[in-house]
Design a protein around this motif. Structure first.
Motif, mmCIF file in Angstrom:
data_model
loop_
_atom_site.group_PDB
_atom_site.id
_atom_site.type_symbol
_atom_site.label_atom_id
_atom_site.label_comp_id
_atom_site.label_asym_id
_atom_site.label_seq_id
_atom_site.Cartn_x
_atom_site.Cartn_y
_atom_site.Cartn_z
ATOM 1 N N TRP A 136 26.773 70.055 -67.716
ATOM 2 C CA TRP A 136 25.742 69.170 -67.144
ATOM 3 C C TRP A 136 24.385 69.888 -67.132
ATOM 4 C CZ3 TRP A 136 22.195 69.344 -63.252
ATOM 5 C CH2 TRP A 136 21.632 68.131 -62.851
ATOM 6 N N LEU A 137 24.402 71.151 -66.705
ATOM 7 C CA LEU A 137 23.161 71.930 -66.596
ATOM 8 C C LEU A 137 22.519 72.142 -67.970
ATOM 9 C CD1 LEU A 137 21.140 73.698 -65.064
ATOM 10 C CD2 LEU A 137 22.777 75.586 -65.213
ATOM 11 N N LYS A 138 23.331 72.511 -68.943
ATOM 12 C CA LYS A 138 22.792 72.757 -70.308
ATOM 13 C C LYS A 138 22.142 71.476 -70.825
ATOM 14 C CE LYS A 138 23.500 74.977 -74.593
ATOM 15 N NZ LYS A 138 22.540 74.507 -75.523
ATOM 16 N N ASP A 139 22.813 70.364 -70.582
ATOM 17 C CA ASP A 139 22.282 69.090 -71.051
ATOM 18 C C ASP A 139 20.961 68.761 -70.328
ATOM 19 O OD1 ASP A 139 22.548 66.579 -72.516
ATOM 20 O OD2 ASP A 139 22.647 65.729 -70.493
ATOM 21 N N ALA A 140 20.912 69.022 -69.011
ATOM 22 C CA ALA A 140 19.680 68.725 -68.253
ATOM 23 C C ALA A 140 18.526 69.605 -68.749
ATOM 24 C CB ALA A 140 19.919 68.941 -66.764
ATOM 25 N N ILE A 141 18.827 70.860 -69.074
ATOM 26 C CA ILE A 141 17.769 71.758 -69.573
ATOM 27 C C ILE A 141 17.284 71.276 -70.948
ATOM 28 C CG2 ILE A 141 17.309 74.112 -70.413
ATOM 29 C CD1 ILE A 141 19.222 75.103 -68.154
ATOM 30 N N GLU A 142 18.231 70.952 -71.823
ATOM 31 C CA GLU A 142 17.852 70.579 -73.203
ATOM 32 C C GLU A 142 17.182 69.210 -73.283
ATOM 33 O OE1 GLU A 142 20.879 73.075 -75.973
ATOM 34 O OE2 GLU A 142 21.112 70.897 -75.917
ATOM 35 N N SER A 143 17.729 68.253 -72.532
ATOM 36 C CA SER A 143 17.212 66.884 -72.640
ATOM 37 C C SER A 143 15.908 66.712 -71.853
ATOM 38 C CB SER A 143 18.246 65.888 -72.109
ATOM 39 O OG SER A 143 18.391 66.065 -70.707
ATOM 40 N N GLU A 144 15.656 67.618 -70.924
ATOM 41 C CA GLU A 144 14.481 67.536 -70.030
ATOM 42 C C GLU A 144 14.442 66.206 -69.282
ATOM 43 O OE1 GLU A 144 10.893 68.727 -72.087
ATOM 44 O OE2 GLU A 144 11.647 70.770 -72.359
ATOM 45 N N VAL A 145 15.638 65.679 -68.981
ATOM 46 C CA VAL A 145 15.718 64.409 -68.283
ATOM 47 C C VAL A 145 15.058 64.475 -66.894
ATOM 48 C CG1 VAL A 145 18.088 64.901 -67.507
ATOM 49 C CG2 VAL A 145 17.331 62.565 -67.591
ATOM 50 N N TYR A 146 15.033 65.637 -66.279
ATOM 51 C CA TYR A 146 14.331 65.827 -64.997
ATOM 52 C C TYR A 146 13.057 66.653 -65.202
ATOM 53 C CZ TYR A 146 18.944 64.338 -63.663
ATOM 54 O OH TYR A 146 20.110 63.639 -63.582
ATOM 55 N N GLY A 147 12.556 66.664 -66.404
ATOM 56 C CA GLY A 147 11.379 67.473 -66.730
ATOM 57 C C GLY A 147 11.808 68.878 -67.157
ATOM 58 N N LYS A 148 10.834 69.716 -67.387
ATOM 59 C CA LYS A 148 11.117 71.101 -67.839
ATOM 60 C C LYS A 148 11.834 71.886 -66.749
ATOM 61 C CE LYS A 148 7.663 72.655 -71.161
ATOM 62 N NZ LYS A 148 7.753 71.416 -71.868
ATOM 63 N N THR A 173 21.181 77.384 -58.771
ATOM 64 C CA THR A 173 20.114 76.467 -58.351
ATOM 65 C C THR A 173 19.167 76.380 -59.535
ATOM 66 O OG1 THR A 173 20.309 77.201 -56.079
ATOM 67 C CG2 THR A 173 18.295 76.019 -56.654
ATOM 68 N N ALA A 174 18.977 75.155 -60.015
ATOM 69 C CA ALA A 174 18.071 74.952 -61.148
ATOM 70 C C ALA A 174 16.962 74.033 -60.664
ATOM 71 C CB ALA A 174 18.819 74.313 -62.317
ATOM 72 N N ASN A 175 15.734 74.503 -60.786
ATOM 73 C CA ASN A 175 14.602 73.691 -60.341
ATOM 74 C C ASN A 175 13.860 73.154 -61.564
ATOM 75 O OD1 ASN A 175 13.177 72.501 -58.288
ATOM 76 N ND2 ASN A 175 11.705 74.186 -58.111
ATOM 77 N N PHE A 176 13.804 71.818 -61.647
ATOM 78 C CA PHE A 176 13.118 71.150 -62.758
ATOM 79 C C PHE A 176 11.817 70.550 -62.232
ATOM 80 C CE2 PHE A 176 17.655 71.066 -63.610
ATOM 81 C CZ PHE A 176 17.749 71.388 -64.953
ATOM 82 N N GLU A 177 10.948 70.090 -63.133
ATOM 83 C CA GLU A 177 9.693 69.463 -62.685
ATOM 84 C C GLU A 177 9.963 68.289 -61.742
ATOM 85 O OE1 GLU A 177 6.587 70.098 -66.350
ATOM 86 O OE2 GLU A 177 8.420 68.951 -66.750
ATOM 87 N N ASN A 178 11.076 67.541 -62.020
ATOM 88 C CA ASN A 178 11.338 66.335 -61.220
ATOM 89 C C ASN A 178 12.724 66.325 -60.583
ATOM 90 O OD1 ASN A 178 8.827 65.209 -62.127
ATOM 91 N ND2 ASN A 178 9.843 64.864 -64.094
#
Ligand SMILES: NC(=O)c1ccc[n+]([C@@H]2O[C@H](COP(=O)([O-])OP(=O)(O)OC[C@H]3O[C@@H](n4cnc5c(N)ncnc54)[C@H](O)[C@@H]3O)[C@@H](O)[C@H]2O)c1
Length: 344
Positions: A147-159, A257-262
């Protein structure tokens, strides 16, 4: 009847037992041989424990398999197609080399090898071989980490602005883990999971800054690392902590803990497993994860790769080798108290 893949497992410790359990649930696989230099593990009268609940459930009891006291004899068994190497890390290179020389497919537990030099040689041998090979970096298959790798690559929650990973446990039992020459201490044995995942998501860091101290293995058993990608003040901010110096009874946990732009994602596995997502202006969410451990998805994926005649992804194998180069830079950084450039 479809042909089953004939597997031999070398090393019946915590990981060998985990792999046996998984093979027993895959219908197109047959474990036809096992090897362990400890007679009681080979005959099933003693058994290793895993550190995660639900792990190490497999056993040789009731298994109709040939039994070898030395893993090299198993490799010489002509019927075996896939050799699964679950011995201590210091023995990975010699067993991988021997198995590839016999034309076997190879699954080798993490870390790929004890040193980066050995790991590079394995990548070279794999490049010159037509066999399939996988380094068992199980986080790459663990649902919360997928899930995390996908969130980082897709930038679905921003960078991704920052990632912090933690992995802590009481000291593991056994002669292998109490000898840092063999296991590499928690720095290599435990923390490599996070280092490799960071490498898998963001690529090789430019440099590392690590601090750590020695523990029961005689090597670095508690480490905190900053992985440096860009000039300071630029993202991502990436760090990880790994330790097996916790007191008895502490058990095992891994988290990030992964912090994205959104969005902010918080994952924790201890006695339970939860992944929560926080987004400003939204209710906090609990992310539903696929049930199961990374070991299972990793082995199923490798078996499918072999049975479908696909070639192994040597870029991923090389990345597992490079992760050991990062760990070796972390070791130099701990000793020198300096920022160390990663060379691979
Ligand atoms: N993927 C993960 O999350 C994970 C977790 C734990 C361990 N590991 C890795 O798995 C490997 C094994 O760890 P473990 O906890 O199972 O160790 P272990 O010491 O419990 O088991 C290793 C087994 O190999 C046997 N062995 C040693 N030399 C042999 C030989 N020449 N022939 C046959 N058998 C031999 C030993 O007798 C022992 O039973 C290590 O590289 C470790 O880093 C991976």
């Amino acid at each position: 009847m479809t042909k089953k893949l004939k597997v031999g497992v070398i090393g019946l410790g915590s990981m060998g037992s985990t792999h046996l359990d998984i093979y027993s649930q895959i219908s197109d696989v047959e474990v036809i041989a096992v090897a362990d230099s400890i007679q009681s593990r080979l005959d099933g009268s003693s058994k290793a424990e895993g550190n995660i609940s639900g792990q190490a459930r497999g056993s040789v009891g009731g298994l109709k398999a040939r039994k070898y006291i030395d893993g090299m004899e198993l490799i010489n068994d002509p019927e075996i197609e896939l050799v699964d190497i679950c011995v201590g890390t210091n023995l990975h290179f010699v067993f991988v080399e021997a198995a590839l020389a016999k034309g076997k497919h190879v699954l080798v537990e993490k870390p790929l090898a004890r040193t980066y030099d050995e790991a590079k040689k394995i990548v070279q041998l794999a490049t010159n071989s037509s066999s399939n090979i996988m380094s068992a970096m199980c986080l790459r298959y663990w649902p919360a980490w997928v899930w995390l790798k996908d969130a980082i690559e897709s930038e679905v929650y921003g960078k991704c602005l920052s990632l912090n990973c933690r992995r802590q446990t009481s000291p593991p039992d056994g002669a292998f883990y109490s000898n840092h020459e063999k296991c590499g201490g928690a720095l290599l044995d435990l923390h490599v999971h996070d280092t490799d995942f960071i490498n898998y998501c963001f690529g090789m860091p430019r440099a590392v800054f690590s601090q750590g101290y020695k523990g029961p293995s005689g090597g670095i058993d508690h480490v905190v690392t900053n992985y440096i990608y860009e000039q300071s003040m630029d993202v991502p901010l990436v760090s990880a902590e790994g330790s097996w110096t916790m007191q008895d009874g502490y058990g095992f946990n891994m988290s990030y803990t992964a912090n994205f732009e959104n969005g902010t994602a918080c994952y924790l596995l201890d006695s339970e497993e939860t992944l929560k997502l926080f987004r400003s202006g939204h209710q906090s969410e609990v992310i539903e994860l696929k049930k199961g451990m990374g070991y299972e998805f990793e082995i199923r994926s490798f078996v499918d790769e072999i049975l479908s005649g696909k070639e192994s992804n040597l870029v991923l194998l090389n990345q597992a080798a490079e992760s050991i180069a990062i760990i070796e830079a972390e070791q130099v950084s701990i000793k020198s108290c300096l920022v160390v450039t990663v060379k691979a």
